[in-house]
Design a protein around this motif. Structure first.
Motif, PDB file in Angstrom:
ATOM      1  N   LEU A  95     -24.518 -14.532   3.896  1.00  0.00           N
ATOM      2  CA  LEU A  95     -24.918 -13.133   3.782  1.00  0.00           C
ATOM      3  C   LEU A  95     -23.967 -12.250   4.582  1.00  0.00           C
ATOM      4  N   ASP A  96     -23.603 -11.137   3.986  1.00  0.00           N
ATOM      5  CA  ASP A  96     -22.810 -10.123   4.662  1.00  0.00           C
ATOM      6  C   ASP A  96     -23.498  -8.784   4.423  1.00  0.00           C
ATOM      7  N   LEU A  97     -23.838  -8.096   5.490  1.00  0.00           N
ATOM      8  CA  LEU A  97     -24.457  -6.776   5.418  1.00  0.00           C
ATOM      9  C   LEU A  97     -23.552  -5.789   6.126  1.00  0.00           C
ATOM     10  N   ASP A  98     -23.018  -4.827   5.402  1.00  0.00           N
ATOM     11  CA  ASP A  98     -22.127  -3.821   5.978  1.00  0.00           C
ATOM     12  C   ASP A  98     -22.759  -2.445   5.885  1.00  0.00           C
ATOM     13  N   LEU A  99     -22.835  -1.757   7.016  1.00  0.00           N
ATOM     14  CA  LEU A  99     -23.327  -0.389   7.034  1.00  0.00           C
ATOM     15  C   LEU A  99     -22.240   0.504   6.459  1.00  0.00           C
ATOM     16  N   LEU A 100     -22.499   1.055   5.284  1.00  0.00           N
ATOM     17  CA  LEU A 100     -21.516   1.892   4.590  1.00  0.00           C
ATOM     18  C   LEU A 100     -21.576   3.330   5.069  1.00  0.00           C
ATOM     19  N   LEU A 101     -22.774   3.886   5.049  1.00  0.00           N
ATOM     20  CA  LEU A 101     -22.963   5.300   5.382  1.00  0.00           C
ATOM     21  C   LEU A 101     -24.212   5.466   6.233  1.00  0.00           C
ATOM     22  N   TYR A 102     -24.113   6.337   7.211  1.00  0.00           N
ATOM     23  CA  TYR A 102     -25.233   6.702   8.070  1.00  0.00           C
ATOM     24  C   TYR A 102     -25.359   8.214   7.968  1.00  0.00           C
ATOM     25  N   GLY A 103     -26.114   8.653   6.953  1.00  0.00           N
ATOM     26  CA  GLY A 103     -26.173  10.079   6.645  1.00  0.00           C
ATOM     27  C   GLY A 103     -24.772  10.584   6.358  1.00  0.00           C
ATOM     28  N   GLN A 105     -22.745  11.225   8.922  1.00  0.00           N
ATOM     29  CA  GLN A 105     -22.057  11.036  10.198  1.00  0.00           C
ATOM     30  C   GLN A 105     -20.777  10.230  10.025  1.00  0.00           C
ATOM     31  N   GLN A 106     -19.801  10.573  10.859  1.00  0.00           N
ATOM     32  CA  GLN A 106     -18.580   9.786  10.977  1.00  0.00           C
ATOM     33  C   GLN A 106     -18.618   9.161  12.364  1.00  0.00           C
ATOM     34  N   ILE A 107     -18.560   7.836  12.400  1.00  0.00           N
ATOM     35  CA  ILE A 107     -18.699   7.091  13.648  1.00  0.00           C
ATOM     36  C   ILE A 107     -17.465   6.227  13.819  1.00  0.00           C
ATOM     37  N   ASN A 108     -16.862   6.277  14.994  1.00  0.00           N
ATOM     38  CA  ASN A 108     -15.691   5.444  15.291  1.00  0.00           C
ATOM     39  C   ASN A 108     -15.871   4.865  16.690  1.00  0.00           C
ATOM     40  N   GLU A 109     -16.574   3.743  16.739  1.00  0.00           N
ATOM     41  CA  GLU A 109     -16.833   3.050  17.994  1.00  0.00           C
ATOM     42  C   GLU A 109     -16.254   1.645  17.909  1.00  0.00           C
ATOM     43  N   THR A 110     -16.193   0.971  19.011  1.00  0.00           N
ATOM     44  CA  THR A 110     -15.619  -0.377  19.054  1.00  0.00           C
ATOM     45  C   THR A 110     -16.300  -1.305  18.055  1.00  0.00           C
ATOM     46  N   ARG A 111     -17.614  -1.258  18.003  1.00  0.00           N
ATOM     47  CA  ARG A 111     -18.373  -2.172  17.134  1.00  0.00           C
ATOM     48  C   ARG A 111     -18.668  -1.623  15.752  1.00  0.00           C
ATOM     49  N   LEU A 112     -18.461  -0.328  15.538  1.00  0.00           N
ATOM     50  CA  LEU A 112     -18.937   0.269  14.305  1.00  0.00           C
ATOM     51  C   LEU A 112     -18.056   1.429  13.849  1.00  0.00           C
ATOM     52  N   HIS A 116     -17.806   2.994   6.233  1.00  0.00           N
ATOM     53  CA  HIS A 116     -17.166   1.681   6.302  1.00  0.00           C
ATOM     54  C   HIS A 116     -15.714   1.813   5.869  1.00  0.00           C
ATOM     55  N   TYR A 117     -14.817   1.240   6.653  1.00  0.00           N
ATOM     56  CA  TYR A 117     -13.373   1.460   6.482  1.00  0.00           C
ATOM     57  C   TYR A 117     -12.821   1.104   5.105  1.00  0.00           C
ATOM     58  N   GLY A 118     -13.389   0.150   4.397  1.00  0.00           N
ATOM     59  CA  GLY A 118     -12.810  -0.271   3.122  1.00  0.00           C
ATOM     60  C   GLY A 118     -13.576   0.171   1.890  1.00  0.00           C
ATOM     61  N   LYS A 120     -13.898   2.846   0.099  1.00  0.00           N
ATOM     62  CA  LYS A 120     -13.303   3.686  -0.953  1.00  0.00           C
ATOM     63  C   LYS A 120     -12.452   2.901  -1.941  1.00  0.00           C
ATOM     64  N   GLN A 121     -12.052   1.687  -1.573  1.00  0.00           N
ATOM     65  CA  GLN A 121     -11.199   0.884  -2.446  1.00  0.00           C
ATOM     66  C   GLN A 121     -11.934  -0.281  -3.100  1.00  0.00           C
ATOM     67  N   ARG A 122     -13.162  -0.503  -2.772  1.00  0.00           N
ATOM     68  CA  ARG A 122     -13.851  -1.716  -3.202  1.00  0.00           C
ATOM     69  C   ARG A 122     -14.824  -1.446  -4.347  1.00  0.00           C
ATOM     70  N   SER A 123     -14.475  -1.983  -5.504  1.00  0.00           N
ATOM     71  CA  SER A 123     -15.335  -1.787  -6.673  1.00  0.00           C
ATOM     72  C   SER A 123     -16.723  -2.364  -6.445  1.00  0.00           C
ATOM     73  N   PHE A 124     -16.811  -3.476  -5.704  1.00  0.00           N
ATOM     74  CA  PHE A 124     -18.105  -4.121  -5.477  1.00  0.00           C
ATOM     75  C   PHE A 124     -18.995  -3.324  -4.529  1.00  0.00           C
ATOM     76  N   VAL A 125     -18.450  -2.247  -3.959  1.00  0.00           N
ATOM     77  CA  VAL A 125     -19.242  -1.311  -3.161  1.00  0.00           C
ATOM     78  C   VAL A 125     -19.493  -0.026  -3.949  1.00  0.00           C
ATOM     79  N   LEU A 126     -18.437   0.558  -4.499  1.00  0.00           N
ATOM     80  CA  LEU A 126     -18.546   1.862  -5.152  1.00  0.00           C
ATOM     81  C   LEU A 126     -19.422   1.844  -6.407  1.00  0.00           C
ATOM     82  N   VAL A 127     -19.255   0.835  -7.242  1.00  0.00           N
ATOM     83  CA  VAL A 127     -20.018   0.792  -8.499  1.00  0.00           C
ATOM     84  C   VAL A 127     -21.521   0.644  -8.222  1.00  0.00           C
ATOM     85  N   PRO A 128     -21.949  -0.308  -7.386  1.00  0.00           N
ATOM     86  CA  PRO A 128     -23.391  -0.386  -7.103  1.00  0.00           C
ATOM     87  C   PRO A 128     -23.924   0.848  -6.357  1.00  0.00           C
TER      88      PRO A 128
END
Length: 161
Positions: A95-103, A105-112, A116-118, A120-128
């Motif tokens: 299982l892989d769970l990636d937080l894509l969007l949090y409202g 907000q733009q967050i740039n922290e060490t852990r988060l 999500h950085y990728g 905009k290029q990933r069909s398996f994210v954008l289409v669903p």
């Protein structure tokens, strides 16, 4: 404060469809009202050079009162409960769970990093994601619709259940 979030789900080990079903159920415990919107499940080729089975992917959206880091911790706990072992980048996983969007907000922290950085290029994210939030605009101002190319639909196979 309640905020709408989107999470990408992926699995390619130990009955991936069942893994996603269990993850969606667990995500319901993180919501304000127990409801989770979930896209169809899609089959996609793995990223990177690691030889492994195809993935089953989806995107879930829900409203939560958890802070971004508390939500990340909860997502990682769900991954661990479902047998996730972090051995190799872009390797096979239960299982892989990636937080894509949090409202918005733009967050740039060490852990988060959110968005999500990728994503905009990933069909398996954008289409669903477009399936459950077709009019969504990202924090950068880009509409979700403008990011999806026709070829992205060709890269995925919708799983019929």
């Amino acid at each position: 404060m309640a905020i709408e979030v989107y999470v990408a789900l992926g699995a390619n080990l130990a009955n991936p469809t069942q893994q996603l079903d269990s993850a969606v159920e667990a995500l319901g415990t993180l919501t304000t009202d127990g409801s989770v919107r979930v896209s169809s499940y899609y089959c996609s080729k793995p990223m990177g050079d690691v030889i492994q089975p195809d993935y089953v992917n989806a995107v879930a959206g829900f409203v939560t009162t958890l802070s971004p880091i508390k939500l990340l911790d909860a997502l990682q706990a769900i991954e661990q409960q479902q047998g996730r072992v972090r051995i190799q980048r872009w390797g096979p996983r239960t299982l892989d769970l990636d937080l894509l969007l949090y409202g918005q907000q733009q967050i740039n922290e060490t852990r988060l990093i959110v968005p999500h950085y990728g994503m905009k290029q990933r069909s398996f994210v954008l289409v669903p994601l477009a399936e459950i939030a077709p009019t969504l605009t990202l924090p950068c101002g880009a509409s979700l619709e403008s990011l999806i190319s026709v070829t992205m639909y060709d890269e995925l196979q919708k799983l019929i259940e």
